[in-house]
Design an enzyme around this catalytic site. Structure first.
Site, PDB file in Angstrom:
ATOM      1  N   GLN A 144      37.045 -31.125 -52.517  1.00 34.37           N
ATOM      2  CA  GLN A 144      37.232 -30.373 -51.273  1.00 34.37           C
ATOM      3  C   GLN A 144      36.457 -31.059 -50.148  1.00 34.37           C
ATOM      4  O   GLN A 144      35.307 -31.464 -50.337  1.00 34.37           O
ATOM      5  CB  GLN A 144      36.755 -28.929 -51.420  1.00 34.37           C
ATOM      6  CG  GLN A 144      37.164 -28.061 -50.234  1.00 34.37           C
ATOM      7  CD  GLN A 144      36.575 -26.665 -50.288  1.00 34.37           C
ATOM      8  OE1 GLN A 144      35.359 -26.512 -50.314  1.00 34.37           O
ATOM      9  NE2 GLN A 144      37.421 -25.651 -50.296  1.00 34.37           N
ATOM     10  N   TYR A 163      34.947 -22.606 -40.962  1.00 32.94           N
ATOM     11  CA  TYR A 163      34.571 -23.998 -40.728  1.00 32.94           C
ATOM     12  C   TYR A 163      35.523 -24.633 -39.715  1.00 32.94           C
ATOM     13  O   TYR A 163      36.390 -23.964 -39.151  1.00 32.94           O
ATOM     14  CB  TYR A 163      34.497 -24.743 -42.053  1.00 32.94           C
ATOM     15  CG  TYR A 163      33.449 -24.157 -42.975  1.00 32.94           C
ATOM     16  CD1 TYR A 163      32.119 -24.050 -42.559  1.00 32.94           C
ATOM     17  CD2 TYR A 163      33.788 -23.650 -44.229  1.00 32.94           C
ATOM     18  CE1 TYR A 163      31.155 -23.474 -43.375  1.00 32.94           C
ATOM     19  CE2 TYR A 163      32.824 -23.078 -45.054  1.00 32.94           C
ATOM     20  CZ  TYR A 163      31.505 -22.989 -44.615  1.00 32.94           C
ATOM     21  OH  TYR A 163      30.561 -22.405 -45.423  1.00 32.94           O
ATOM     22  N   ARG A 187      43.122 -24.898 -48.012  1.00 38.88           N
ATOM     23  CA  ARG A 187      42.573 -23.557 -48.178  1.00 38.88           C
ATOM     24  C   ARG A 187      42.473 -22.868 -46.818  1.00 38.88           C
ATOM     25  O   ARG A 187      42.086 -23.492 -45.825  1.00 38.88           O
ATOM     26  CB  ARG A 187      41.191 -23.612 -48.841  1.00 38.88           C
ATOM     27  CG  ARG A 187      40.758 -22.242 -49.364  1.00 38.88           C
ATOM     28  CD  ARG A 187      39.446 -22.270 -50.102  1.00 38.88           C
ATOM     29  NE  ARG A 187      39.354 -21.120 -50.987  1.00 38.88           N
ATOM     30  CZ  ARG A 187      38.206 -20.589 -51.403  1.00 38.88           C
ATOM     31  NH1 ARG A 187      37.050 -21.111 -51.017  1.00 38.88           N
ATOM     32  NH2 ARG A 187      38.207 -19.549 -52.207  1.00 38.88           N
ATOM     33  N   GLY A 203      35.815 -17.958 -60.385  1.00 34.57           N
ATOM     34  CA  GLY A 203      34.565 -18.572 -59.977  1.00 34.57           C
ATOM     35  C   GLY A 203      33.342 -17.986 -60.650  1.00 34.57           C
ATOM     36  O   GLY A 203      32.692 -18.634 -61.477  1.00 34.57           O
TER      37      GLY A 203
END
Length: 368
Positions: A100, A172, A224, A315
């Site tokens: 990523q 982000y 994503r 996760g």
């Protein structure tokens, strides 16, 4: 009904051995110079080999794109030896290794950037405690960032990864350009919905172009995204579905929604009758696979999530029990560890802001 053991064909023809994935999670285990540590290799090695897809914690594509200390770097060839070892470690028993990549934008701070002011589409601070006002990016800097996403993709290919995931979620930089809160520009990069999408499209097209130029048709490129943001102004699910529709027409290999719980709904009345995951899945309409994530812990959770996705990412479960996938695939669900004894464990912060523990013999972790 989809079965978790079924293979999944990505858009580029790559076959994943099952419908299970490990999502990107922040471990803050890299050295302060952004290189891979032995503990990092051990962390990934403990958990790989059973899921079809393993997405690493994020790597920044240029020095001022770092979001926190202890984060992977992919902005220089000096990182290739460590990244190559990481890719090799993950690629066990047919598990696909995806790196990523991102730029943190205004979600960083001057301390993390060694005195440098964070940058963003506009000089507007994030709505979180302690956020600094970023410096607005120039047009030249924006073009340089696009080139650095492309260069990071080249390095991921050279390092032996099976693919990259563009981190366009969780506030982000890619997210920031799409957001009316963080993007107040009035040039070609901001204003209308279409202009706020321009940066995302340029990055996606640039990365896909690199894959074609390097003649690696089996290299995976995923994206994503967050389904909404709770700022004012901010984008809602309707704008996200517009974005998803645009991205689904690109030659991406999968989309990956970022959710704290896979069946979460929005409070927008127009979209209150279904989960956000279902709306996204229906918008994609089979054009490419969708990864679901968020509070998936059991076989039953996986089955429910797969109703409106093609791959389920787990996760917290694999942090608590590194053999979660091996046990679920072998039908040994009752053996899955759900809680941990705190003795001899080290605290880790993962990307959705929750906490988990992990056994390490020689941990060198920085906990925020």
């Amino acid at each position: 009904m989809k079965q978790l053991t079924e293979q999944v064909r990505l858009r580029n023809g790559v076959i994943l051995k099952n419908r299970l994935a490990i999502p990107p999670m922040t471990t803050r285990m890299s050295y302060y110079d952004d290189t891979v540590t032995g503990d990092e290799i051990a962390y990934y090695g403990m958990r790989t080999g059973d899921a079809g897809l393993f997405i690493t914690g994020v790597a920044h594509i240029q020095p001022n794109g770092r979001g926190w200390t202890g984060e992977l770097g992919v902005y220089d060839d000096k990182f290739l030896p460590g990244l190559s070892k990481l890719a090799t470690t993950i690629k066990q028993n047919g598990t696909k290794a995806v790196l990523q990549i991102f730029h943190a934008g205004r979600m960083s701070d001057s301390k993390t950037l060694e005195g440098e002011q964070p940058v963003a589409p506009s000089a507007v601070a994030a709505e979180r405690e302690g956020s600094e006002v970023p410096r607005e990016l120039t047009n030249t800097e924006i073009e340089e960032i696009i080139e650095n996403f492309k260069a990071a993709t080249v390095r991921a290919i050279k390092a032996g990864f099976d693919g990259i995931e563009l981190h366009g979620a969780n506030h982000y930089l890619l997210h920031q350009f799409f957001s009316p809160h963080s993007n107040r520009r009035e040039d070609q990069w901001g204003g209308s919905l279409e202009k706020r999408y321009t940066f995302i499209e340029r990055v996606v097209d640039g990365v896909l172009g690199v894959v074609k130029e390097m003649n690696v048709p089996d290299f995976i490129v995923g994206y994503r995204f967050s389904p909404r943001e709770e700022t004012d102004p901010g984008f809602n699910l309707e704008e996200t579905l517009w974005l998803v529709d645009k991205l689904a027409d690109k030659e991406l290999d999968y989309l990956h929604i970022s959710l704290t719980r896979y069946d979460r709904a929005t409070n927008i009345q127009k979209y209150a009758d279904k989960s956000m995951l279902q709306y996204v899945y229906e918008t994609i309409n089979g054009r490419l696979p969708l990864i679901s994530v968020g509070d998936i812990h059991t076989r039953e959770d996986v089955a429910t999530a797969l109703q409106y996705s093609d791959i389920a990412a787990i996760g917290t479960g694999v942090l608590i029990d590194p053999k979660w996938f091996a046990k679920i695939l072998a039908g040994r669900d009752s053996e899955i560890r759900k809680t941990l004894n705190l003795q001899d464990k080290e605290l880790l912060m993962i990307s959705n802001g929750t906490y988990a523990f992990m056994e390490m013999k020689t941990p060198e972790l920085l906990v925020k």
